[in-house]
Design a protein around this motif. Structure first.
Motif, PDB file in Angstrom:
ATOM      1  N   UNK A  34       7.047 -17.572  -8.460  1.00 51.89           N
ATOM      2  CA  UNK A  34       6.425 -16.841  -7.339  1.00 51.89           C
ATOM      3  C   UNK A  34       6.632 -15.336  -7.504  1.00 51.89           C
ATOM      4  N   UNK A  35       7.698 -14.990  -8.202  1.00 56.06           N
ATOM      5  CA  UNK A  35       7.957 -13.574  -8.499  1.00 56.06           C
ATOM      6  C   UNK A  35       8.153 -13.450 -10.014  1.00 56.06           C
ATOM      7  N   UNK A  36       7.310 -12.674 -10.705  1.00 55.53           N
ATOM      8  CA  UNK A  36       7.495 -12.528 -12.151  1.00 55.53           C
ATOM      9  C   UNK A  36       8.801 -11.782 -12.458  1.00 55.53           C
ATOM     10  N   UNK A  37       9.508 -12.212 -13.490  1.00 56.55           N
ATOM     11  CA  UNK A  37      10.784 -11.556 -13.811  1.00 56.55           C
ATOM     12  C   UNK A  37      10.559 -10.084 -14.164  1.00 56.55           C
ATOM     13  N   UNK A  38       9.391  -9.758 -14.658  1.00 53.60           N
ATOM     14  CA  UNK A  38       9.171  -8.338 -15.021  1.00 53.60           C
ATOM     15  C   UNK A  38       9.146  -7.437 -13.777  1.00 53.60           C
ATOM     16  N   UNK A  39       8.826  -8.004 -12.634  1.00 52.82           N
ATOM     17  CA  UNK A  39       8.895  -7.211 -11.396  1.00 52.82           C
ATOM     18  C   UNK A  39      10.364  -6.888 -11.082  1.00 52.82           C
TER      19      UNK A  39
ATOM     20  N   UNK B  77       0.836  -1.209   0.000  1.00 51.42           N
ATOM     21  CA  UNK B  77       0.000   0.000   0.000  1.00 51.42           C
ATOM     22  C   UNK B  77       0.871   1.260   0.000  1.00 51.42           C
ATOM     23  N   UNK B  78       1.843   1.310   0.914  1.00 47.92           N
ATOM     24  CA  UNK B  78       2.641   2.548   0.988  1.00 47.92           C
ATOM     25  C   UNK B  78       3.659   2.651  -0.154  1.00 47.92           C
ATOM     26  N   UNK B  79       4.265   1.517  -0.520  1.00 48.71           N
ATOM     27  CA  UNK B  79       5.371   1.580  -1.491  1.00 48.71           C
ATOM     28  C   UNK B  79       4.908   1.632  -2.943  1.00 48.71           C
ATOM     29  N   UNK B  80       3.832   0.929  -3.213  1.00 51.03           N
ATOM     30  CA  UNK B  80       3.404   0.868  -4.617  1.00 51.03           C
ATOM     31  C   UNK B  80       2.149   1.702  -4.863  1.00 51.03           C
ATOM     32  N   UNK B  81       1.115   1.453  -4.075  1.00 50.47           N
ATOM     33  CA  UNK B  81      -0.145   2.166  -4.351  1.00 50.47           C
ATOM     34  C   UNK B  81       0.034   3.675  -4.183  1.00 50.47           C
ATOM     35  N   UNK B  82       0.599   4.085  -3.050  1.00 53.58           N
ATOM     36  CA  UNK B  82       0.688   5.528  -2.787  1.00 53.58           C
ATOM     37  C   UNK B  82       1.931   6.144  -3.442  1.00 53.58           C
ATOM     38  N   UNK B  83       3.098   5.642  -3.070  1.00 54.20           N
ATOM     39  CA  UNK B  83       4.350   6.277  -3.522  1.00 54.20           C
ATOM     40  C   UNK B  83       4.452   6.330  -5.053  1.00 54.20           C
ATOM     41  N   UNK B  84       4.171   5.233  -5.687  1.00 59.07           N
ATOM     42  CA  UNK B  84       4.324   5.219  -7.157  1.00 59.07           C
ATOM     43  C   UNK B  84       3.006   5.515  -7.853  1.00 59.07           C
ATOM     44  N   UNK B  85       1.948   4.835  -7.382  1.00 59.61           N
ATOM     45  CA  UNK B  85       0.658   4.987  -8.054  1.00 59.61           C
ATOM     46  C   UNK B  85       0.101   6.395  -7.926  1.00 59.61           C
ATOM     47  N   UNK B  86       0.085   6.920  -6.703  1.00 62.21           N
ATOM     48  CA  UNK B  86      -0.527   8.243  -6.508  1.00 62.21           C
ATOM     49  C   UNK B  86       0.449   9.388  -6.750  1.00 62.21           C
TER      50      UNK B  86
ATOM     51  N   UNK C 278       9.886  -7.675  -2.448  1.00 66.02           N
ATOM     52  CA  UNK C 278       9.922  -7.308  -3.876  1.00 66.02           C
ATOM     53  C   UNK C 278       8.508  -7.098  -4.405  1.00 66.02           C
ATOM     54  N   UNK C 279       7.584  -7.901  -3.939  1.00 72.17           N
ATOM     55  CA  UNK C 279       6.212  -7.726  -4.446  1.00 72.17           C
ATOM     56  C   UNK C 279       5.557  -6.465  -3.865  1.00 72.17           C
ATOM     57  N   UNK C 280       6.035  -6.050  -2.696  1.00 72.12           N
ATOM     58  CA  UNK C 280       5.495  -4.822  -2.102  1.00 72.12           C
ATOM     59  C   UNK C 280       6.035  -3.591  -2.831  1.00 72.12           C
ATOM     60  N   UNK C 281       7.274  -3.697  -3.336  1.00 74.42           N
ATOM     61  CA  UNK C 281       7.814  -2.540  -4.062  1.00 74.42           C
ATOM     62  C   UNK C 281       9.198  -2.089  -3.619  1.00 74.42           C
ATOM     63  N   UNK C 282       9.915  -2.919  -2.843  1.00 73.64           N
ATOM     64  CA  UNK C 282      11.307  -2.564  -2.519  1.00 73.64           C
ATOM     65  C   UNK C 282      12.166  -2.939  -3.724  1.00 73.64           C
ATOM     66  N   UNK C 283      13.109  -2.059  -4.075  1.00 76.81           N
ATOM     67  CA  UNK C 283      13.958  -2.327  -5.236  1.00 76.81           C
ATOM     68  C   UNK C 283      15.349  -2.801  -4.846  1.00 76.81           C
ATOM     69  N   UNK C 284      15.859  -2.243  -3.746  1.00 70.75           N
ATOM     70  CA  UNK C 284      17.225  -2.594  -3.348  1.00 70.75           C
ATOM     71  C   UNK C 284      17.212  -2.989  -1.875  1.00 70.75           C
TER      72      UNK C 284
END
Ligand code: BGC
Length: 738
Positions: free
Chosen positions: A335-340, A267-276, A310-316
């Motif tokens: 379990x984790x798509x390579x495109x992620x 929610x915080x990493x992907x929906x808000x930070x990137x999405x919004x 990784x699925x939540x949105x951490x990159x490093x």
């Protein structure tokens, strides 16, 4: 065009000269970067991609064959805390020359309030309310750090803190989302400059995302229980502002919010930070915070922790190796798509490209140190100290002192102390660079002034052994300056307190000296608000100095002896006692606001509910008078701006600076709104007798909040306005939005 591509272009535009071709070249540059990433991604093996996502934490000063091989095989993308330039270049050379694709490493360090030129702690910097200066300090830190091979700082720390027990309150800009947002932007501008790929700028990192400062009971790393509305209105606000200022990275925090740790919080990493918000830089996890999800009990092992992150949105991933050791298998097992993974790597490479690391991966070791401690940097540090000082009390004009005063006693464990004036998180700062208070006083007074010094006691010890000697020098002096407070290691990460009192026997020492009847001035060094009711009630003059950094002694002496008229204002509330915390000015009213006449209202039976010192408070050697509050128009259609002006006059005999503060209250809304909210400020300088009109424009954007449906909006209705010198004083008016 999707939101990410759009923001890539906006970002590049910020760093491209605004010529008539600016927009065109920004688009071209953004496009070129994305093309380059496409090309790299197409050549990278999965292992190399995962390698980019690992930040190695380095504390030792040598390099093992194993580490060299890790870099050579592309299994590391970044380093933390490599402070030796030669070693840094060596590692970089392996990455650039010996790894298959030659992707440069990025080197990060906590440059929080200075690299070698250490400025006041951030909580002190926010007391300046001077954004220009805050930006300059960051630019100096960036220049110094980059010259020694640091490409990336883990700053600004923009956690709103309402609980002074939390040691990391020192590291942030206080309790107010508006002031903290502006400070966040100033710092991002300072660190990243106009051109992130220049050799005197560094990548900024907004941390700790998010609500880390809401740690329950002020205990570091503890859970944060905050509603989504408070999360958005208060804790997320500075991050939103920092993203707007084009901060290139964000750090996910240690805490959980309602049971979901930040590093596994989609929610915080992907929906808000990137999405919004359209953030297109990368997210780094805080130190081992991915692995710590096992301790939280939301991951059974490192593989599951890595998958969640990784699925939540951490990159490093910083330090732990949940990604490095598990992502390949997780991809293989679908379990984790390579495109992620590709998206995460794209974001990391984007920042490396923007930072110019591909063009200039090395630093010149011969130039190391050439940028540090330059004269103009020291001047800025001194200016910042002066402006960060908050005069809390000055009975009978005890301050400023005359420089030709015959004698002064300087007493206290922080008077001739270098290390503790640096404060927590002091980068590559060195105690030997610090001008102590004693030295600052000696530099300032005339040659006829006799200075008697004694420590009196240690910061934390209980010995009264030096009390008699201290009383003795107080007796033979005209005035006593006492330097008391906390040591640097009493605040910062993992340094929380349950008592906010002066540690050790310092208060006893002040009481003993006070009994001599000599005029006493207390200079208070601290990383947090302390409970100082006794001091405040009994001592003639109290000057709050925070942990002021290397120019501390000089800057404080400037104020003590009147070369600078204090102008600092608190960016954080000072409680009367620890039982009152969390205590902050922008609270809700409650259904039963405190009323003296009614016991069944929101208060205590053993202590007033009000703070000792409110947000925005600070005295001057002169007196400012406010008049003629004007609000135009006082009825305005939704979406139209309101102009507010007030006149401020310097009624005293000295020139001085005043922080003119503008607060509002949204009287009726779909959800309870704070009793006051800072919405504007301006720091002005007035000569003695001078009067000036200060004007603010309130736009609809500034009045927005998250409504009952969690929409960020303005609601029509009546708003109260205050313009004044603190959060509890000011001229009042209203306007209506219809
Ligand atoms: C802190 C971060 C810091 C990191 C790297 C962590 O323990 O919480 O603020 O950036 O270490 O030093």
């Amino acid at each position: 065009m999707n939101i990410i591509t759009k923001s890539v272009i906006i970002f590049i535009m910020l760093f491209v000269n605004q010529t008539s071709f600016g927009i065109k070249s920004a688009e071209t540059a953004a496009f070129a970067i994305e093309k380059r990433i496409d090309k790299l991604l197409a050549q990278m093996t999965l292992a190399e991609k995962i390698g980019q996502m690992y930040q190695f934490s380095y504390a030792k000063a040598d390099m093992s064959a194993e580490l060299a091989e890790l870099v050579r095989s592309g299994k590391v993308g970044a380093f933390l805390a490599v402070t030796d330039v030669k070693l840094r270049n060596k590692l970089q050379k392996i990455a650039v020359k010996e790894s298959r694709l030659g992707i440069p490493l990025i080197f990060g360090l906590d440059v929080i309030h200075g690299y070698r030129t250490i400025f006041p702690i951030p909580l002190g910097q926010s007391a300046t309310w001077d954004l220009r200066l805050a930006e300059k300090a960051a630019a100096i830190a960036a220049k110094e750090a980059r010259s020694e091979g640091i490409d990336w700082t883990f700053a600004p720390m923009i956690d709103i803190a309402r609980d002074p027990r939390w040691g990391r309150i020192a590291e942030g800009f206080g309790e107010d989302p508006y002031l903290c947002s502006l400070m966040a932007q100033a710092k991002v501008r300072g660190f990243q400059g106009k051109n992130l790929s220049a050799t005197d700028t560094i990548v900024a990192c907004l941390k700790h995302y998010v609500a880390y400062g809401a740690a329950e009971a002020g205990r570091d790393y503890n859970s944060a229980e905050v509603s989504e509305r408070t999360l958005r209105d208060i804790y997320m606000a500075p991050f939103r502002a920092g993203v707007k200022a084009a901060a290139a990275t964000v750090m996910s925090s240690f805490n959980d919010i309602g049971g979901v740790p930040a590093s596994g919080n989609r929610f915080i990493l992907t929906d808000v930070l990137r999405g919004e918000w359209g953030f297109d830089g990368f997210v780094v996890s805080d130190y081992e915070s991915i692995k710590e999800m096992i301790n939280y009990g939301i991951a059974a092992d490192e593989a599951q922790a890595g998958e969640k992150a990784i699925l939540a949105g951490v990159d490093m991933e910083m330090a732990s190796r949940c990604f490095l050791n598990n992502l390949a298998r997780l991809v293989k097992d679908r379990q984790v798509p390579e495109k992620v993974i590709d998206e995460a790597v794209r974001r990391i490479l984007r920042v490396k490209l923007r930072a110019g690391l591909f063009e200039h991966p090395y630093v010149d070791p011969n130039l190391a140190g050439s940028e540090t401690l330059q004269n103009d940097s020291l001047q800025i540090a001194r200016e910042m100290v002066r402006k960060s000082l908050v005069l809390l009390k000055n009975d009978g004009g005890l301050l400023p002192l005359r420089k030709d005063i015959p004698s002064i006693a300087v007493i206290g464990p922080l008077a001739d102390n270098q290390r503790d004036l640096l404060g927590a998180w002091c980068g590559r700062g060195k105690a030997e660079d610090v001008v102590t208070l004693l030295k600052g006083i000696k530099n300032k007074v005339s040659s006829t002034c006799r200075i008697h010094y004694i420590k009196g006691c240690d910061i934390k010890d209980n010995s009264l052994g030096q009390f008699d000697a201290a009383l003795n020098i107080a007796d033979k002096s005209d005035v006593v300056i006492m330097a008391v407070g906390e040591s640097a290691d009493m605040s910062g990460e993992a340094h929380c307190r349950t008592s906010l009192d002066l540690p050790g026997v310092q208060r006893q020492l002040i009481k003993a000296i006070h009994k001599t009847g000599k005029p006493v001035i207390v200079v208070l060094f601290t990383g947090r608000p302390l409970t100082i009711s006794w001091l405040y009630e009994n001592i003639g003059a109290v000057l709050l100095a925070w942990h002021p950094g290397i120019q501390g002694g000089n800057g404080i002496a400037d104020v003590l002896f009147g070369d600078y008229n204090p102008s600092g204002k608190l960016a954080v509330t000072f409680p009367r006692n620890v039982g009152q915390v969390p205590l902050y000015y922008n609270h809700k009213n409650s259904g039963r606001p405190p009323a003296a006449s009614d016991p069944f209202t929101s208060k205590y039976i053993d202590c007033p509910w009000t703070p000792l010192l409110p947000f925005g408070y600070g005295l001057s050697y002169t007196a400012f008078e406010y008049s003629n509050l004007e609000i135009k128009p006082d009825k305005v259609r939704l979406g139209q701006p309101v102009s507010i002006s007030v006149e401020v006059e310097n009624k005293g005999t000295k020139a001085g600076e005043e922080v003119v503060q503008l607060y509002i209250r949204d009287l009726v809304a779909s959800v309870a709104r704070p009793v006051k909210e800072l919405k504007g400020f301006e720091k002005i300088r007035l000569a003695a007798g001078q009067k000036r009109k200060v004007s603010f424009t309130l736009t609809a954007e500034q009045l927005k909040f998250y409504d009952i449906d969690m929409k960020f909006t303005v609601e029509p209705g009546v708003f109260k306005v205050w313009a004044g010198p603190s959060s509890i004083q000011g001229l009042e008016g209203t306007f209506e939005i219809f």
